[in-house]
Design an enzyme around this catalytic site. Structure first.
Site, PDB file in Angstrom:
ATOM      1  N   GLU A 130       0.847  -1.197   0.000  1.00  0.00           N
ATOM      2  CA  GLU A 130       0.000   0.000   0.000  1.00  0.00           C
ATOM      3  C   GLU A 130       0.879   1.243   0.000  1.00  0.00           C
ATOM      4  O   GLU A 130       2.008   1.223   0.512  1.00  0.00           O
ATOM      5  CB  GLU A 130      -0.904  -0.020   1.249  1.00  0.00           C
ATOM      6  CG  GLU A 130      -1.831   1.168   1.337  1.00  0.00           C
ATOM      7  CD  GLU A 130      -2.995   0.964   2.303  1.00  0.00           C
ATOM      8  OE1 GLU A 130      -3.029  -0.067   3.012  1.00  0.00           O
ATOM      9  OE2 GLU A 130      -3.875   1.842   2.348  1.00  0.00           O
ATOM     10  N   ASN A 150      -6.880   1.265   2.296  1.00  0.00           N
ATOM     11  CA  ASN A 150      -7.636   2.487   2.546  1.00  0.00           C
ATOM     12  C   ASN A 150      -7.205   3.607   1.616  1.00  0.00           C
ATOM     13  O   ASN A 150      -8.006   4.461   1.220  1.00  0.00           O
ATOM     14  CB  ASN A 150      -7.443   2.920   4.009  1.00  0.00           C
ATOM     15  CG  ASN A 150      -7.993   1.890   4.982  1.00  0.00           C
ATOM     16  OD1 ASN A 150      -8.840   1.074   4.633  1.00  0.00           O
ATOM     17  ND2 ASN A 150      -7.495   1.908   6.217  1.00  0.00           N
ATOM     18  N   ASN A 189     -12.097  -0.862  -1.864  1.00  0.00           N
ATOM     19  CA  ASN A 189     -11.507  -1.481  -0.681  1.00  0.00           C
ATOM     20  C   ASN A 189     -12.363  -1.221   0.544  1.00  0.00           C
ATOM     21  O   ASN A 189     -12.710  -0.064   0.825  1.00  0.00           O
ATOM     22  CB  ASN A 189     -10.111  -0.896  -0.434  1.00  0.00           C
ATOM     23  CG  ASN A 189      -9.468  -1.431   0.831  1.00  0.00           C
ATOM     24  OD1 ASN A 189      -9.069  -2.585   0.883  1.00  0.00           O
ATOM     25  ND2 ASN A 189      -9.390  -0.600   1.874  1.00  0.00           N
ATOM     26  N   GLU A 190     -12.724  -2.286   1.254  1.00  0.00           N
ATOM     27  CA  GLU A 190     -13.427  -2.177   2.548  1.00  0.00           C
ATOM     28  C   GLU A 190     -14.486  -1.080   2.544  1.00  0.00           C
ATOM     29  O   GLU A 190     -14.494  -0.213   3.434  1.00  0.00           O
ATOM     30  CB  GLU A 190     -12.424  -1.957   3.693  1.00  0.00           C
ATOM     31  CG  GLU A 190     -11.474  -3.118   3.863  1.00  0.00           C
ATOM     32  CD  GLU A 190     -10.595  -3.052   5.099  1.00  0.00           C
ATOM     33  OE1 GLU A 190     -10.560  -2.014   5.773  1.00  0.00           O
ATOM     34  OE2 GLU A 190      -9.937  -4.077   5.388  1.00  0.00           O
ATOM     35  N   TYR A 225      -7.604  -9.442  10.360  1.00  0.00           N
ATOM     36  CA  TYR A 225      -6.389  -9.205  11.148  1.00  0.00           C
ATOM     37  C   TYR A 225      -6.696  -9.634  12.581  1.00  0.00           C
ATOM     38  O   TYR A 225      -7.767  -9.319  13.106  1.00  0.00           O
ATOM     39  CB  TYR A 225      -6.018  -7.718  11.147  1.00  0.00           C
ATOM     40  CG  TYR A 225      -5.647  -7.170   9.794  1.00  0.00           C
ATOM     41  CD1 TYR A 225      -4.351  -7.297   9.302  1.00  0.00           C
ATOM     42  CD2 TYR A 225      -6.572  -6.480   9.011  1.00  0.00           C
ATOM     43  CE1 TYR A 225      -3.989  -6.775   8.068  1.00  0.00           C
ATOM     44  CE2 TYR A 225      -6.227  -5.959   7.770  1.00  0.00           C
ATOM     45  CZ  TYR A 225      -4.931  -6.108   7.305  1.00  0.00           C
ATOM     46  OH  TYR A 225      -4.584  -5.589   6.081  1.00  0.00           O
ATOM     47  N   GLU A 270      -6.546  -9.489   2.210  1.00  0.00           N
ATOM     48  CA  GLU A 270      -5.795  -8.899   3.332  1.00  0.00           C
ATOM     49  C   GLU A 270      -5.927  -9.850   4.515  1.00  0.00           C
ATOM     50  O   GLU A 270      -7.052 -10.089   4.986  1.00  0.00           O
ATOM     51  CB  GLU A 270      -6.329  -7.520   3.729  1.00  0.00           C
ATOM     52  CG  GLU A 270      -5.962  -6.428   2.754  1.00  0.00           C
ATOM     53  CD  GLU A 270      -6.299  -5.033   3.270  1.00  0.00           C
ATOM     54  OE1 GLU A 270      -6.169  -4.784   4.498  1.00  0.00           O
ATOM     55  OE2 GLU A 270      -6.705  -4.201   2.455  1.00  0.00           O
ATOM     56  N   GLN A 285       1.073  -6.832   5.109  1.00  0.00           N
ATOM     57  CA  GLN A 285       1.515  -6.438   3.796  1.00  0.00           C
ATOM     58  C   GLN A 285       2.875  -7.069   3.528  1.00  0.00           C
ATOM     59  O   GLN A 285       3.238  -8.010   4.246  1.00  0.00           O
ATOM     60  CB  GLN A 285       1.541  -4.924   3.713  1.00  0.00           C
ATOM     61  CG  GLN A 285       0.132  -4.316   3.971  1.00  0.00           C
ATOM     62  CD  GLN A 285       0.030  -2.825   3.678  1.00  0.00           C
ATOM     63  OE1 GLN A 285       0.920  -2.202   3.129  1.00  0.00           O
ATOM     64  NE2 GLN A 285      -1.082  -2.212   4.087  1.00  0.00           N
TER      65      GLN A 285
HETATM   66  O1  AHR Z   1      -3.369  -3.137   5.695  1.00  0.00           O
HETATM   67  C1  AHR Z   1      -3.702  -2.003   6.442  1.00  0.00           C
HETATM   68  C2  AHR Z   1      -5.146  -1.555   6.236  1.00  0.00           C
HETATM   69  O2  AHR Z   1      -6.001  -2.531   6.753  1.00  0.00           O
HETATM   70  C3  AHR Z   1      -5.612  -1.416   4.817  1.00  0.00           C
HETATM   71  O3  AHR Z   1      -5.311  -0.167   4.284  1.00  0.00           O
HETATM   72  C4  AHR Z   1      -7.087  -1.571   4.937  1.00  0.00           C
HETATM   73  O4  AHR Z   1      -7.678  -2.101   3.773  1.00  0.00           O
HETATM   74  C5  AHR Z   1      -7.271  -2.458   6.140  1.00  0.00           C
HETATM   75  O5  AHR Z   1      -8.191  -1.948   7.021  1.00  0.00           O
END
Ligand code: AHR
Length: 499
Positions: A27, A72, A172-173, A244, A292, A346
């Site tokens: 990113e 993001n 994205n999201e 995550y 992700e 990442q």
């Molecule tokens: O990977 C960090 C962030 O996590 C990314 O920008 C977003 O898509 C997610 O919330």
């Protein structure tokens, strides 16, 4: 010693594994790009400013796809800012991360870099502040051969041949309140479908990934997926998942059990895809892009608002984080019949396996399971039925201590067993009947272990947690493989015809 037994059969095939399962993500954030993969003036960089040592290690991992430029970040991104003469490119505020981007590294730089790193770009487009028109323009710029405003502009910029980017994420999201231009399920679904339709009109060969929920626990999870699939089914190919986990609660047993939640999440999304398939009598199957996933404590580093290329969200990963990453990789392999794309989020510096310094790089603990899976996890995933000691944690019951994925590589005549022992107390004696692989010998057993679950690598001490070879710990007698698997350890057992 406690015992676990695995039953498998070479005919119990889950799926051929799509190599894109072992992808990653870069990113425009922190020092992932600037000072990470792109550092003009650094003696380690090439004539284009790309760090050669980082390209080499990415090639060694054999990262099959890299998602770019967000995250993001993409939800406020004007892709045109990053093309053409670098000196003319505007600086813009990035409202996703409160930084300034001078746009020196844009999509053509990414295309050049990806070629050198031997990886395939997975592009994300902005559906936060933008929509159909800008998506039509970018696909025309990137993939249309010539004879139109945007394709001729690409040629003028030095790229005679189209980039032919195949994979595109539709935003994205978009469910997240933190996203620039957050949408309701229906708002997003309609926009994604119209954008998808137009993009495929320009280039029907592309594959499109619609945004799923930003996490399993969001209030709109399920409803979001169903609405998006209902609206977009004919024009998309994949739906995305993001996850995550952290151990901020300092409960390692519970933390390690989260790979079960990861699997439950995947199963729920598969069920939703197939519900919409059945409801609408569709023939095509929608597959999953887990674009992700990682461990992330969500603790940021101090930074100056609106500055550029400052260190941001650089988690230092412990052994236990590597173990959960291993557990998630096992889950991805075991769901490879439906999860076709995966992106460890990442890749460099930002919540990443590879950390750069001005003079080199070092590997975080999570580097190792990711590297092993990418290197040895290519081929066919076999079903592994595991009979293992179990335990309960605060949030999970019947957690199997032993988690495993088995991959057969017919070309190399090798079988790899990825084994995670999630027990914090017990070494476990593992046995598996592999008589079908007559004549195979043990190639190696790779172990990632440290007495201390909190052990980390750092720039100063990069080899504190590194895998070691323990081939002598594996017996293969009369087709029965046995090996003692250390408590809280990640293991890769490889057998092959050539031994
Ligand atoms: O990977 C960090 C962030 O996590 C990314 O920008 C977003 O898509 C997610 O919330």
């Amino acid at each position: 010693m406690k015992k676990a037994k695995i039953i498998t059969d070479k005919h119990y095939i889950i799926s051929d594994i799509d190599k894109r399962l072992y992808g990653s993500f870069l990113e425009q954030l922190g020092v992932a790009i600037y000072k990470g993969i792109y550092d003009p003036g650094n003696p380690l960089s090439d004539e284009k400013g790309f760090r050669k040592d980082i390209i080499d290690i990415i090639k060694e991992i054999d990262v099959p796809v890299v998602r770019f430029p967000g995250g993001n970040y993409v939800s406020g991104y004007r892709w045109e800012d990053g093309i053409g003469d670098k000196k003319q490119r505007p600086s813009r505020l990035d409202l996703a991360w409160f930084t300034t981007d001078n746009n020196e590294f844009g999509l053509n730089e990414f295309a050049d870099w990806a070629k050198k790193a031997n990886t395939e770009p997975m592009m994300a487009i902005n559906l936060g502040t933008r929509g159909v028109e800008s998506a039509q323009d970018i696909i025309e710029y990137c993939n249309h051969p010539s004879g139109t405003y945007w394709s001729d502009l690409r040629i003028k910029h030095g790229y005679k041949e189209p980039h032919n980017f195949k994979m595109w994420c539709l935003g994205n999201e978009m469910d997240g309140f933190w996203q620039i231009g957050t949408k309701t399920p229906y708002e997003y679904a309609r926009l994604a479908n119209e954008t998808a339709k137009v993009m495929k009109w320009v280039d029907p060969s592309i594959e499109l990934i619609a945004c799923g929920s930003s996490a399993y626990h969001t209030p709109t999870f399920g409803e979001w997926e169903a609405t998006v699939l209902d609206q977009c089914y004919d024009n998309i190919d994949y739906i995305s998942l993001h996850s995550y986990y952290d151990n901020n609660a300092k409960d390692s047993a519970d933390f390690l059990a989260h790979s079960d939640l990861f699997s439950e999440f995947i199963d729920s999304v598969i069920a939703t895809c197939d519900y919409i398939k059945g409801k609408n009598k569709k023939k095509k199957k929608i597959n999953l892009s887990f674009d992700e996933w990682n461990v992330w404590s969500r603790q940021d580093l101090p930074y100056e608002r609106w500055s550029s290329a400052q260190h941001r969200i650089e988690d230092i990963y412990k052994l236990e984080d590597a173990l959960l990453v291993g557990g998630m990789l096992i889950s991805l392999i075991n769901h490879s019949h439906r999860v076709k794309i995966g992106c460890l989020a990442q890749l460099v510096n930002v919540i990443a396996p590879i950390m750069t310094t001005d003079t080199g790089y070092w590997k975080q603990t999570i580097f190792y399971p990711y590297f092993h899976a990418s290197k040895y996890g290519r081929g066919t995933a076999l079903n592994a039925i595991v009979d293992s000691p179990k335990f309960d944690t605060k949030n999970f019951t019947d957690v199997k201590a032993i988690e495993t994925a088995i991959v057969e590589n017919q070309e190399n005549e090798e079988v790899t067993l990825f084994i995670l022992n999630r027990s914090l107390e017990d070494d476990i004696e593992l046995s598996i009947d592999l008589r079908q692989y007559e004549g195979y010998k043990v190639i190696d057993k790779i172990v990632l272990y440290n007495d201390d679950l909190n052990a980390v690598n750092t720039a100063e001490n990069p080899n504190n947690v590194v895998p070691y070879s323990a081939k002598e710990e594996v017996a293969l007698d009369g087709g029965r493989l046995t090996s003692a698997i250390k408590k809280h350890s990640w293991n890769v057992i490889r057998i092959g015809k050539r031994g």
